[in-house]
Design a protein around this motif. Structure first.
Motif, PDB file in Angstrom:
ATOM      1  N   SER A 249       7.423  -7.532   9.593  1.00 22.35           N
ATOM      2  CA  SER A 249       7.163  -7.172   8.205  1.00 22.35           C
ATOM      3  C   SER A 249       6.034  -6.147   8.154  1.00 22.35           C
ATOM      4  O   SER A 249       5.052  -6.254   8.902  1.00 22.35           O
ATOM      5  N   THR A 250       6.182  -5.158   7.290  1.00 24.13           N
ATOM      6  CA  THR A 250       5.174  -4.111   7.139  1.00 24.13           C
ATOM      7  C   THR A 250       4.451  -4.283   5.822  1.00 24.13           C
ATOM      8  O   THR A 250       5.086  -4.373   4.765  1.00 24.13           O
ATOM      9  N   CYS A 251       3.144  -4.332   5.852  1.00 20.96           N
ATOM     10  CA  CYS A 251       2.349  -4.367   4.632  1.00 20.96           C
ATOM     11  C   CYS A 251       2.081  -2.926   4.171  1.00 20.96           C
ATOM     12  O   CYS A 251       2.073  -2.005   4.980  1.00 20.96           O
ATOM     13  N   SER A 252       1.867  -2.762   2.875  1.00 19.72           N
ATOM     14  CA  SER A 252       1.692  -1.420   2.327  1.00 19.72           C
ATOM     15  C   SER A 252       0.592  -1.421   1.279  1.00 19.72           C
ATOM     16  O   SER A 252       0.519  -2.325   0.440  1.00 19.72           O
ATOM     17  N   VAL A 253      -0.239  -0.385   1.325  1.00 23.34           N
ATOM     18  CA  VAL A 253      -1.275  -0.207   0.311  1.00 23.34           C
ATOM     19  C   VAL A 253      -0.683   0.597  -0.837  1.00 23.34           C
ATOM     20  O   VAL A 253      -0.160   1.695  -0.637  1.00 23.34           O
ATOM     21  N   VAL A 254      -0.737   0.041  -2.058  1.00 21.55           N
ATOM     22  CA  VAL A 254      -0.175   0.711  -3.225  1.00 21.55           C
ATOM     23  C   VAL A 254      -1.257   0.887  -4.289  1.00 21.55           C
ATOM     24  O   VAL A 254      -2.317   0.258  -4.239  1.00 21.55           O
ATOM     25  N   HIS A 255      -0.979   1.746  -5.260  1.00 20.97           N
ATOM     26  CA  HIS A 255      -1.896   2.007  -6.363  1.00 20.97           C
ATOM     27  C   HIS A 255      -2.107   0.727  -7.170  1.00 20.97           C
ATOM     28  O   HIS A 255      -1.201  -0.102  -7.295  1.00 20.97           O
ATOM     29  N   HIS A 256      -3.293   0.591  -7.743  1.00 18.50           N
ATOM     30  CA  HIS A 256      -3.621  -0.657  -8.448  1.00 18.50           C
ATOM     31  C   HIS A 256      -2.708  -0.883  -9.656  1.00 18.50           C
ATOM     32  O   HIS A 256      -2.414  -2.028 -10.027  1.00 18.50           O
ATOM     33  N   LEU A 257      -2.220   0.191 -10.292  1.00 22.86           N
ATOM     34  CA  LEU A 257      -1.307   0.020 -11.421  1.00 22.86           C
ATOM     35  C   LEU A 257       0.028  -0.560 -10.966  1.00 22.86           C
ATOM     36  O   LEU A 257       0.623  -1.394 -11.651  1.00 22.86           O
ATOM     37  N   THR A 258       0.492  -0.121  -9.803  1.00 25.27           N
ATOM     38  CA  THR A 258       1.734  -0.679  -9.250  1.00 25.27           C
ATOM     39  C   THR A 258       1.547  -2.145  -8.913  1.00 25.27           C
ATOM     40  O   THR A 258       2.412  -2.983  -9.207  1.00 25.27           O
ATOM     41  N   ALA A 259       0.417  -2.459  -8.295  1.00 27.07           N
ATOM     42  CA  ALA A 259       0.152  -3.837  -7.880  1.00 27.07           C
ATOM     43  C   ALA A 259       0.026  -4.788  -9.062  1.00 27.07           C
ATOM     44  O   ALA A 259       0.240  -5.988  -8.918  1.00 27.07           O
TER      45      ALA A 259
ATOM     46  N   ALA B  73      -4.943  -3.201  -1.525  1.00 24.91           N
ATOM     47  CA  ALA B  73      -5.932  -3.793  -0.628  1.00 24.91           C
ATOM     48  C   ALA B  73      -7.157  -2.904  -0.473  1.00 24.91           C
ATOM     49  O   ALA B  73      -7.034  -1.677  -0.388  1.00 24.91           O
ATOM     50  N   ASN B  74      -8.327  -3.535  -0.425  1.00 22.63           N
ATOM     51  CA  ASN B  74      -9.548  -2.785  -0.130  1.00 22.63           C
ATOM     52  C   ASN B  74      -9.718  -2.678   1.386  1.00 22.63           C
ATOM     53  O   ASN B  74      -8.880  -3.150   2.160  1.00 22.63           O
ATOM     54  N   ARG B  75     -10.816  -2.077   1.798  1.00 22.31           N
ATOM     55  CA  ARG B  75     -11.031  -1.824   3.228  1.00 22.31           C
ATOM     56  C   ARG B  75     -11.053  -3.111   4.051  1.00 22.31           C
ATOM     57  O   ARG B  75     -10.387  -3.202   5.091  1.00 22.31           O
ATOM     58  N   ASP B  76     -11.778  -4.114   3.580  1.00 20.80           N
ATOM     59  CA  ASP B  76     -11.872  -5.374   4.334  1.00 20.80           C
ATOM     60  C   ASP B  76     -10.514  -6.065   4.422  1.00 20.80           C
ATOM     61  O   ASP B  76     -10.161  -6.633   5.458  1.00 20.80           O
ATOM     62  N   GLU B  77      -9.761  -6.021   3.329  1.00 21.12           N
ATOM     63  CA  GLU B  77      -8.440  -6.650   3.324  1.00 21.12           C
ATOM     64  C   GLU B  77      -7.485  -5.932   4.272  1.00 21.12           C
ATOM     65  O   GLU B  77      -6.658  -6.568   4.937  1.00 21.12           O
ATOM     66  N   CYS B  78      -7.597  -4.611   4.341  1.00 14.92           N
ATOM     67  CA  CYS B  78      -6.756  -3.840   5.268  1.00 14.92           C
ATOM     68  C   CYS B  78      -7.062  -4.221   6.719  1.00 14.92           C
ATOM     69  O   CYS B  78      -6.149  -4.395   7.532  1.00 14.92           O
ATOM     70  N   VAL B  79      -8.336  -4.340   7.028  1.00 12.18           N
ATOM     71  CA  VAL B  79      -8.734  -4.735   8.391  1.00 12.18           C
ATOM     72  C   VAL B  79      -8.194  -6.113   8.715  1.00 12.18           C
ATOM     73  O   VAL B  79      -7.690  -6.360   9.820  1.00 12.18           O
ATOM     74  N   GLN B  80      -8.270  -7.035   7.750  1.00  9.25           N
ATOM     75  CA  GLN B  80      -7.786  -8.395   7.968  1.00  9.25           C
ATOM     76  C   GLN B  80      -6.276  -8.410   8.210  1.00  9.25           C
ATOM     77  O   GLN B  80      -5.775  -9.130   9.080  1.00  9.25           O
ATOM     78  N   ILE B  81      -5.531  -7.601   7.446  1.00  7.22           N
ATOM     79  CA  ILE B  81      -4.078  -7.502   7.625  1.00  7.22           C
ATOM     80  C   ILE B  81      -3.755  -7.059   9.044  1.00  7.22           C
ATOM     81  O   ILE B  81      -2.859  -7.601   9.708  1.00  7.22           O
ATOM     82  N   LEU B  82      -4.485  -6.083   9.536  1.00  5.44           N
ATOM     83  CA  LEU B  82      -4.249  -5.570  10.891  1.00  5.44           C
ATOM     84  C   LEU B  82      -4.637  -6.602  11.947  1.00  5.44           C
ATOM     85  O   LEU B  82      -3.946  -6.754  12.964  1.00  5.44           O
TER      86      LEU B  82
END
Length: 323
Positions: free
Chosen positions: A144-154, A171-180
């Motif tokens: 599964s691939t996670c994706s960062v989207v615009h806050h309005l979409t989210a 996702a913010n920076r910390d959340e992106c790192v956690q996903i990885l």
């Protein structure tokens, strides 16, 4: 015939009454001259029609997912194994649509890492290519691939479960790192809304000074995978690239330009060689290196300026371009 005449007269009477009321409200004596062109109103509706169509489709899918989730008592965690079946159905459906509409292909799937990594892509008017790629990755690798989207979409109501299932998050920076660190692939389009709206058939990357994705890659110690899709701008294009709309986008952050297209052009995604983690490189240098890698893919595979007719004819080609 009489009924048709009565109906036509009724429509004209309604339009005349609306025009008269609006003219009195805004004090514009020549309003009839502008509102009499029904085709102009129709054109505006059609140019923005793609947005409600996309939302309505996503809403229906999300509704069906909610029903499936309740009937099968699925957990909230959409990465749980019990979600594999709806994910497979969705992925194969997207794959079929891509194959029929665009003869979609992916070149270089072997360049994806077995572990986590950041997929960096060029943002078209609509990210149809990225959705097709995510489906292909799931079908071929089961990841599964996670994706960062615009806050309005989210934050769009009614489609939250669908967004959650396909891993879309503001996702913010910390959340992106956690996903990885959890072992997932993460897709990011540094150009975002500005690139989506204001890039054109020359496929200019509009990243500005954005280096956040590079900081995430360095902190998580993961590779960056550059990708580029041929003819993406020939499938959908935007209108209204003027100084005013650019100013609004730069200063307010949100602008939705009208879109035309839906052309069944050939789409072919090229996955470049991964840019491996290097502790001795800065985020700015890594961002620039990534940008150059995507531009190299673009220059190698995309004839510029893009041409809709040429992209349509490429549906009949048997081999992809190597030079």
């Amino acid at each position: 015939m009489a009924d048709a005449a009565v109906s036509s007269a009724s429509e004209e009477g309604t339009l005349a009454l609306f025009t008269h009321m609006l003219k009195n409200w805004i004090g514009f004596d020549y309003l009839e001259e502008y509102l009499s062109y029904k085709w102009l109103l129709l054109a505006v509706i059609l140019l923005y029609a793609i947005y409600p169509i996309i939302f309505f489709t996503a809403f229906i899918i999300s509704l069906l997912l909610n029903i499936w989730k309740k009937k099968n008592n699925l957990p909230e965690d959409t990465f749980d194994k019990s979600w594999d079946l709806p994910k497979q159905v969705a992925a194969h459906f997207v794959e079929a649509v891509g194959r029929i509409l665009h003869g979609y292909e992916v070149i270089g799937m072997e360049n994806l890492p077995e572990g986590p990594g950041i997929i960096i892509y060029y943002h078209g008017a609509i990210v149809v290519d990225y959705l097709l790629l995510v489906a292909q990755i799931y079908i071929q690798t089961g990841k599964s691939t996670c994706s960062v989207v615009h806050h309005l979409t989210a934050q769009m109501p009614g489609i939250q479960l669908l967004l959650k299932m396909i891993g879309c998050k503001n996702a913010n920076r910390d959340e992106c790192v956690q996903i990885l660190k959890e072992g997932h692939l993460l897709g990011i389009a540094p150009g975002g809304i500005r690139e989506s709206n204001f890039s054109d058939e020359y496929y200019s990357l509009m990243w500005g000074n954005r280096v956040g994705f590079a900081k995430v890659a360095l902190e998580a110690k993961v590779p960056i995978i550059p990708i580029f899709t041929e003819n993406l701008r020939e499938s959908y294009r935007t209108l209204g690239k003027i100084w005013l709309t650019k100013w609004v986008c730069d200063h307010i952050g949100v602008v939705i330009l009208p879109i035309y297209g839906g052309f069944p052009v050939k789409l072919r995604t090229h996955i470049g060689e991964p840019i491996t983690y290097d502790p001795n490189i800065t985020a700015t240098e890594l961002a620039q290196k990534t940008k150059v890698a995507i531009e190299n893919l673009r220059d190698k595979y995309q004839e510029r300026p893009g041409n809709i007719l040429r992209a349509l004819l490429e549906r009949f080609e048997k081999c992809h371009k190597d030079n």
